[in-house]
Structure formats: C-alpha cells, structure tokens
Design a protein around this motif. Structure first.
Motif, PDB file in Angstrom:
ATOM      1  N   SER A   1       0.833  -1.198   0.000  1.00 39.90           N
ATOM      2  CA  SER A   1       0.000   0.000   0.000  1.00 39.90           C
ATOM      3  C   SER A   1       0.865   1.244   0.000  1.00 39.90           C
ATOM      4  O   SER A   1       1.748   1.393   0.829  1.00 39.90           O
TER       5      SER A   1
ATOM      6  N   SER B   1      -0.771   4.158   0.067  1.00 40.05           N
ATOM      7  CA  SER B   1      -1.746   5.149   0.505  1.00 40.05           C
ATOM      8  C   SER B   1      -1.283   5.841   1.781  1.00 40.05           C
ATOM      9  O   SER B   1      -0.612   5.249   2.630  1.00 40.05           O
TER      10      SER B   1
ATOM     11  N   ALA C   1      -3.546   7.021   3.809  1.00 46.47           N
ATOM     12  CA  ALA C   1      -4.772   7.014   4.606  1.00 46.47           C
ATOM     13  C   ALA C   1      -4.428   6.804   6.074  1.00 46.47           C
ATOM     14  O   ALA C   1      -3.604   5.958   6.423  1.00 46.47           O
TER      15      ALA C   1
ATOM     16  N   GLU D   1      -9.548   6.875   1.470  1.00 45.11           N
ATOM     17  CA  GLU D   1      -8.098   6.936   1.290  1.00 45.11           C
ATOM     18  C   GLU D   1      -7.502   8.246   1.797  1.00 45.11           C
ATOM     19  O   GLU D   1      -6.327   8.532   1.570  1.00 45.11           O
TER      20      GLU D   1
END
Length: 446
Positions: free
Chosen positions: A305, A307, A309, A355
């Motif tokens: 990942s 991301s 987030a 996200e």
C-alpha cells in the motif's frame, strides 16, 4: 331483505379474507439498541448514553471508585464492553488493594444489573517499559470470553441474542481451554469466534462459535516466542497478532509478518507502544495505532500500500514524554477510521474516511494532569462517542459544538451495582428508574 343478504355476504367474505391473510411479520424493536454504554472512570459509575437526546439516561453505582491522589499511584479504572443488546461492566480497583475486579452484566433494556458477577483473574504485569495493555475480556457476536494473562486459561460462554444472560460464576467453572501460555490476550470476532494469543509461547488458539456452544479449538504456532506482550484482534474471521516485543504484525493466512509502521517504541524502551483495531469486518488490512499515527497495515499476502490514509497525531513517539501518552484501539465505522490519544492536559482525536489522511482535534482537560488511564472510542450501530477512562468524560464525535454529554453525580457511589437514585427521588420514595441521571454537570467528576 336484500340489504340483509348483502351485509351477511360481506361479513362472510371479510371472514374468508381474514383467515387467508398472511399478515405482516412482527418486528422486535428495542429502543435502547442504539444506546452506548460508558464508564464513569474514577467516579465509580457506569452509564448509558442516549445518542438521540445527547445525554445519559441511566447511571449505575458499583463500578469501583478510584480517586488516585498520587502521580505514582497505579489504578485500574472501571470499563465496560458492549455488543448490541449485551453490556458487561468491569469494575475498577485502586492500587494496593486485594480486591478482585468483577464482571457485571446489564439488562440493556431496563438498564439494571443482572444478578450474579464473575471474577476477573488477577494480572500482575511487569515489563519495565511503557505499554498498551491487551484485552483480557472480550465481547462480540453473542460470545463473552475471559483469559488468564498468567496461565492462558480461557473461559467463555454464549449469550442469548435477546440479552439478559446471567454470567454468574463464569470463571469458577472449568476452563474451555487450559494452559495456552503465559502473557495471554483475547479477542472475539463479530461472529462470536474466540481468538487467544500467548506472547510467551507464540501460540494462537481459535475456538469457533457453534450454536449455543463452541466447536473444536485450532492451534497455530507463530514464528516468535519468549515475548513479554502481544496484542490480538479479529478482522472478519481472521486473527491478527501484534508482537509488541519485535513490533511485527502477523495474520492468519499470511506467511511473512509485516513491520509495524514507525516501530512504535518509546525512547529507551523495547516494547512497542501500539494497539490493533477493535474487532471488525473482513478486510485486506488492519488498522493499528502508535503514538504518531493511526493507519493501515496490509494483511493480504503480497499486497502493498502506498496510501497515506490514516490519522496523524502530531505527537513525538521517540520523545522523553512518550511514555505518558496513552494510545487506544482505533475503530472502523463504515469506511471511516476513528482514533484517540490521551495525555495529561487533554485528549486528541481524529477521523479519516476512505483513502484520505487527516489530523486531530484537541479536547482540553482542566484539573489533574497526571493521566493514569487512556481513552476509548465506543461504537454501537453506527454511533460513535469518545469516553475518557480517567475522568469519565464523554464526547459525542458527531457534534461540533459542545460535544461533552456526561453528567455524573457528585459524592461517592454505592459499592454494589444498582441503578443510581438521586436524593430528591429517595426523599419522595420513588423507585429507581432508567431516567435517573442528574440534569446538571457534576462539579466533582473531574
């Protein structure tokens, strides 16, 4: 004669239709299902929050008053667990007492304690480092589970989905599973499956829920042993373990562990200060909270990942005061992540959806700055509130103006669990009710 015949015919037709009608199903609507049960912290009370009216509608004595007066005094604040119609309180205990912590079940419809308690096994934990304490009691999917941190003995029972199940003497019975290993922790999935990890043996034991009982236990050996502490949670029907000694995340079906983002260690200590998310639905990732951030760790084999987030606290996890910051279990509510941090002069909390990345807001705390307990993000049926286990303060995270909603009584509560009755009702001879919460904020609740 014609009119009489027509009327008789209509009566006969109506009777036939009434007999053949399938009718509408009866829906059991419990008005208290959307309420959230909370702890009064050092005040010695438990309560039930009606999120619709933005107030406590029930207060119960007997949670264990723990007004620590010294910064070095250790206390175990009262806490409470909830699973829909089930609520189980955990009494608080002050430092230096020999009193055992008790589990108290509540009838969530009437707001009254159910007769008969269960004793929580004593846990003497000495690590030499600051740490987040994994759970020794777990409630979910109509299952209540208790583990002995010292031995790994496990007790559990299935609860009536309609609520009202007595838990009297749960830990006095023979364990469901014995000697899983020292430094044990427990979680329960949303379906009621029990998962226990021993940090010392590196063993995970999973006991599936089956009807009114449990199925055969399955054991898995993890690639570590001899750790002082390990955390565990459930993501769908999979267990996820965080080895706090090595700061690594292990998941069912994942061959290689993943490193904890940032390591999670405070300066000068070996244990990671981190917590896994509260048990939640199936996902390819697990939420984890350290002092610096609450974010996701992929638990799908081979997944990566990029991301950002998560939620950034703005705190320094390597600083000299990191040991005085209390992390908590992050919570997933739909696609939104909620997280909170407790420190002496306030509480930090934030939420991030999808996200997106997010920062935190601060709620100031006036008074005693020596924080001994953390905070809990509590969720029930899509409603989310913040509960400070030190002061007992409650904040509705959906409200932007005046989010505080606690109104704990002043004075010392009774030792035995029972609905709180204000003095004016006692003088009037009124019985306890589920609407006995005071209407003005207490000046002694901290």
């Amino acid at each position: 004669m014609i009119s009489g015949t027509v009327v008789s015919l209509l009566v006969v037709v109506a009777g036939i239709l009434a007999v053949r009608a399938e009718g509408e199903p009866v829906h059991d609507v419990a008005l208290t299902d959307g309420s959230i049960w909370v702890s009064g912290g050092r005040t010695g009370y438990w309560g039930r929050v009606n999120t619709g009216s933005h107030a406590l509608d029930t207060i119960i004595d007997g949670a264990g008053r723990t007004p620590a007066t010294k910064a070095t005094e250790e206390v175990a604040r009262a806490d409470i667990l909830q699973d829909g119609r089930h609520a189980v309180g955990i009494t608080g205990v002050a430092d230096g007492t020999t009193q055992d912590r008790q589990l108290v079940a509540f009838d969530t419809t009437t707001g009254t304690p159910i007769t008969g308690n269960a004793t929580l096994p004593a846990s003497q934990i000495t690590t030499g480092d600051a740490y987040f304490m994994p759970d020794l009691v777990a409630l979910g999917g109509n299952t209540l589970a208790v583990v002995d941190h010292a031995s790994g003995d496990l007790w559990a029972m299935r609860l009536d989905p309609e609520g009202g199940t007595a838990i009297d003497g749960l830990t006095d019975r023979a364990p469901l599973e014995s000697r899983i290993g020292r430094a044990a922790a427990v979680t329960v999935s949303e379906d009621g499956d029990i998962m226990v990890v021993s940090a010392e043996s590196g063993t995970v034991v999973e006991v599936p829920a089956q009807g009114e009982g449990f199925g055969r236990a399955e054991r898995t050996d993890l690639p570590f042993e001899g750790s002082r502490l390990a955390d565990i949670t459930a993501v769908g029907d999979r267990w996820v373990v965080l080895d706090l000694e090595e700061a690594t995340v292990h998941a069912e079906g994942m061959e290689r562990p993943r490193p904890l983002p940032g390591g999670g260690s405070e300066q000068g200590g070996d244990l990671a200060i981190a917590a896994l998310q509260q048990a939640g639905p199936e996902s390819l990732s697990v939420a984890v909270q350290t002092i610096e951030r609450a974010e996701y760790v992929e638990i799908d084999e081979g997944a990566t990942s990029g991301s950002d987030a998560g939620i950034s606290s703005g705190l320094d996890g390597k600083g000299e005061r990191a040991q005085f910051i209390k992390v908590s279990r992050p919570v997933l509510n739909g696609d939104c992540l909620y997280a909170a941090w407790g420190r002496g002069n306030g509480v930090l909390w934030g939420s991030a959806c999808g996200e997106a990345g997010a920062g935190v807001s601060e709620i100031g705390i006036v008074g005693d700055l020596a924080r001994r307990s953390g905070v809990v993000v509590r969720r029930n049926r899509g409603q989310v509130i913040l509960n400070d286990l030190d002061t007992g303060r409650i904040f509705d995270l959906a409200v932007t103006v005046d989010p505080r909603i606690d109104t704990w009584p002043g004075g010392a509560p009774r030792a035995e669990p029972a609905p709180y009755v204000p003095d004016y009702k006692k003088r009037q001879g009124q019985p306890p009710s589920s609407t006995s919460a005071p209407t003005k904020p207490s000046t002694t609740s901290g």
